[in-house]
Write a protein that holds these residues in place. Structure first.
Motif, mmCIF file in Angstrom:
data_model
loop_
_atom_site.group_PDB
_atom_site.id
_atom_site.type_symbol
_atom_site.label_atom_id
_atom_site.label_comp_id
_atom_site.label_asym_id
_atom_site.label_seq_id
_atom_site.Cartn_x
_atom_site.Cartn_y
_atom_site.Cartn_z
ATOM 1 N N HIS A 63 11.686 -13.607 10.596
ATOM 2 C CA HIS A 63 10.966 -14.452 11.558
ATOM 3 C C HIS A 63 11.672 -14.421 12.912
ATOM 4 C CE1 HIS A 63 8.744 -17.808 13.272
ATOM 5 N NE2 HIS A 63 9.909 -18.342 13.612
ATOM 6 N N ALA A 64 12.992 -14.588 12.916
ATOM 7 C CA ALA A 64 13.749 -14.559 14.177
ATOM 8 C C ALA A 64 13.591 -13.210 14.860
ATOM 9 C CB ALA A 64 15.217 -14.860 13.907
ATOM 10 N N ALA A 65 13.685 -12.123 14.081
ATOM 11 C CA ALA A 65 13.553 -10.782 14.659
ATOM 12 C C ALA A 65 12.152 -10.553 15.192
ATOM 13 C CB ALA A 65 13.899 -9.733 13.604
ATOM 14 N N ARG A 66 11.164 -11.066 14.496
ATOM 15 C CA ARG A 66 9.771 -10.880 14.930
ATOM 16 C C ARG A 66 9.531 -11.546 16.283
ATOM 17 N NH1 ARG A 66 7.679 -12.968 10.833
ATOM 18 N NH2 ARG A 66 7.535 -11.038 9.631
ATOM 19 N N GLU A 67 10.071 -12.765 16.460
ATOM 20 C CA GLU A 67 9.888 -13.468 17.728
ATOM 21 C C GLU A 67 10.596 -12.730 18.860
ATOM 22 O OE1 GLU A 67 7.780 -16.100 18.130
ATOM 23 O OE2 GLU A 67 7.303 -15.478 16.074
ATOM 24 N N CYS A 68 11.793 -12.233 18.602
ATOM 25 C CA CYS A 68 12.501 -11.454 19.618
ATOM 26 C C CYS A 68 11.747 -10.177 19.947
ATOM 27 C CB CYS A 68 13.905 -11.107 19.132
ATOM 28 S SG CYS A 68 15.057 -12.485 19.134
ATOM 29 N N SER A 69 11.200 -9.541 18.919
ATOM 30 C CA SER A 69 10.479 -8.290 19.128
ATOM 31 C C SER A 69 9.272 -8.495 20.028
ATOM 32 C CB SER A 69 10.039 -7.712 17.782
ATOM 33 O OG SER A 69 9.282 -6.542 17.957
ATOM 34 N N LYS A 70 8.556 -9.586 19.836
ATOM 35 C CA LYS A 70 7.384 -9.868 20.675
ATOM 36 C C LYS A 70 7.793 -9.996 22.136
ATOM 37 C CE LYS A 70 4.803 -12.361 17.065
ATOM 38 N NZ LYS A 70 4.339 -13.697 16.631
ATOM 39 N N GLU A 71 8.867 -10.767 22.369
ATOM 40 C CA GLU A 71 9.312 -10.962 23.748
ATOM 41 C C GLU A 71 9.862 -9.660 24.332
ATOM 42 O OE1 GLU A 71 11.690 -14.408 24.503
ATOM 43 O OE2 GLU A 71 10.876 -15.478 22.785
ATOM 44 N N TYR A 72 10.586 -8.928 23.529
ATOM 45 C CA TYR A 72 11.148 -7.646 23.975
ATOM 46 C C TYR A 72 10.047 -6.691 24.417
ATOM 47 C CZ TYR A 72 12.792 -2.859 23.252
ATOM 48 O OH TYR A 72 13.038 -1.517 23.382
ATOM 49 N N GLN A 73 8.991 -6.598 23.633
ATOM 50 C CA GLN A 73 7.909 -5.673 23.973
ATOM 51 C C GLN A 73 7.239 -6.052 25.288
ATOM 52 O OE1 GLN A 73 5.403 -4.177 20.513
ATOM 53 N NE2 GLN A 73 6.535 -5.829 19.536
ATOM 54 N N VAL A 74 7.028 -7.355 25.492
ATOM 55 C CA VAL A 74 6.405 -7.815 26.738
ATOM 56 C C VAL A 74 7.286 -7.452 27.929
ATOM 57 C CG1 VAL A 74 5.744 -9.845 28.076
ATOM 58 C CG2 VAL A 74 5.080 -9.661 25.666
ATOM 59 N N ILE A 75 8.585 -7.760 27.821
ATOM 60 C CA ILE A 75 9.511 -7.455 28.911
ATOM 61 C C ILE A 75 9.568 -5.961 29.173
ATOM 62 C CG2 ILE A 75 11.936 -7.530 29.626
ATOM 63 C CD1 ILE A 75 12.162 -10.131 27.944
ATOM 64 N N ASP A 76 9.698 -5.185 28.099
ATOM 65 C CA ASP A 76 9.846 -3.743 28.242
ATOM 66 C C ASP A 76 8.606 -3.121 28.873
ATOM 67 O OD1 ASP A 76 12.055 -2.012 27.678
ATOM 68 O OD2 ASP A 76 10.752 -0.894 26.329
ATOM 69 N N GLU A 77 7.432 -3.602 28.489
ATOM 70 C CA GLU A 77 6.199 -3.057 29.048
ATOM 71 C C GLU A 77 6.042 -3.432 30.516
ATOM 72 O OE1 GLU A 77 3.169 -4.487 26.482
ATOM 73 O OE2 GLU A 77 3.790 -3.226 24.790
#
Length: 258
Positions: free
Chosen positions: A67-81
């Motif tokens: 769950h923690a990794a999933r939330e970070c992944s969502k934010e990471y993808q937005v920032i990276d894009e």
């Protein structure tokens, strides 16, 4: 937004083993995690996981870290894009700091990807360890009330605040000990995760006083000794052949950025 389970960051500055990556935890990592956390070369250097470590322990832990990794992944993808390649240009640093990961923990696995592209596309990478950057829990503060006060104060700081104290915890499965992998992993996490996506200025790490290997890893990555807290951690009898009351000292080291 899809959850990224594949590679996130290549490990920079390490040539001895090809294709080492940081990636999100996978449920299929369970057997390797259980084996590692039941090996004395690993569990005798860790405070948190129970021993013996069972499949049930893994299932419960995986629910939390995924769950923690999933939330970070969502934010990471937005920032990276949004930032694209320009986001890695130092000229964009001030803008980048306005787009930070808000989570307080990012559980990551250390993996070796296969040589063949078709195997990589199928996600057939091998789990070899974990590293987790998170806001500090101040394990080395022995007074419980003071420890909770410091944690609440640290947790209350807004994302990106340079006064946040971060920490890292890590382990490798024993087959990969002594190969120089972890210093490269830790440098990558500091530069390409903690600094770039969390604006970290202070990162701490603790080690059991008998664990000279972890101390050397931290020294190689620019950490400096802060203190040694004697008799800080009481080892459970399951780790000491039934002996109760055995304690180990805790070394505290700190990396501080500009």
């Amino acid at each position: 937004m899809a959850f990224v389970s594949g590679p996130l960051f290549p490990i920079y500055g390490y040539k001895n083993v090809k294709n080492i990556m940081l990636a999100q935890p996978r449920q299929s990592d369970g057997p390797m995690v259980v084996a590692a956390l039941n090996d004395p070369r690993v569990y005798m250097n860790l405070n948190g996981p129970p021993y013996p470590y069972t499949e049930k322990d893994w299932e419960e832990w995986y629910l939390f870290v995924s769950h923690a990794a999933r939330e970070c992944s969502k934010e990471y993808q937005v920032i990276d894009e949004e930032l694209g390649d320009q986001g890695r240009d130092p000229k964009e640093r001030e803008y980048q700091r306005k787009r930070l990961i808000m989570q307080s923990m990012w559980p990551l696995t250390i993996r070796i990807e296969p040589e063949l592209l078709r195997d990589r596309l199928r996600g057939e990478s091998a789990f070899i360890g974990t590293i987790t950057p998170q806001r500090s829990i101040f394990l080395y503060i022995l007074d419980e009330d003071e420890r909770q006060r410091r944690k609440q104060e640290n947790d209350g700081l807004a994302a990106g605040d340079p006064k946040i104290i971060w920490e890292v915890g890590f382990y490798l499965i024993p087959d990969y000990h002594g190969r120089g992998i972890m210093p490269a992993v830790l440098r990558t996490v500091i530069k390409h995760v903690l600094i770039q996506y969390m604006n970290a200025h202070i990162v701490e790490a603790t080690y059991f006083e008998h664990n000279s290997s972890s101390k050397r890893v931290l020294e190689k990555c620019g950490f400096r000794i802060v203190q040694l807290v004697p008799d800080a951690i009481a080892l459970p009898p399951t780790k000491t052949n039934g002996v109760t009351g055995r304690k180990v000292g805790l070394g505290v080291m700190r990396w501080q950025g500009a």
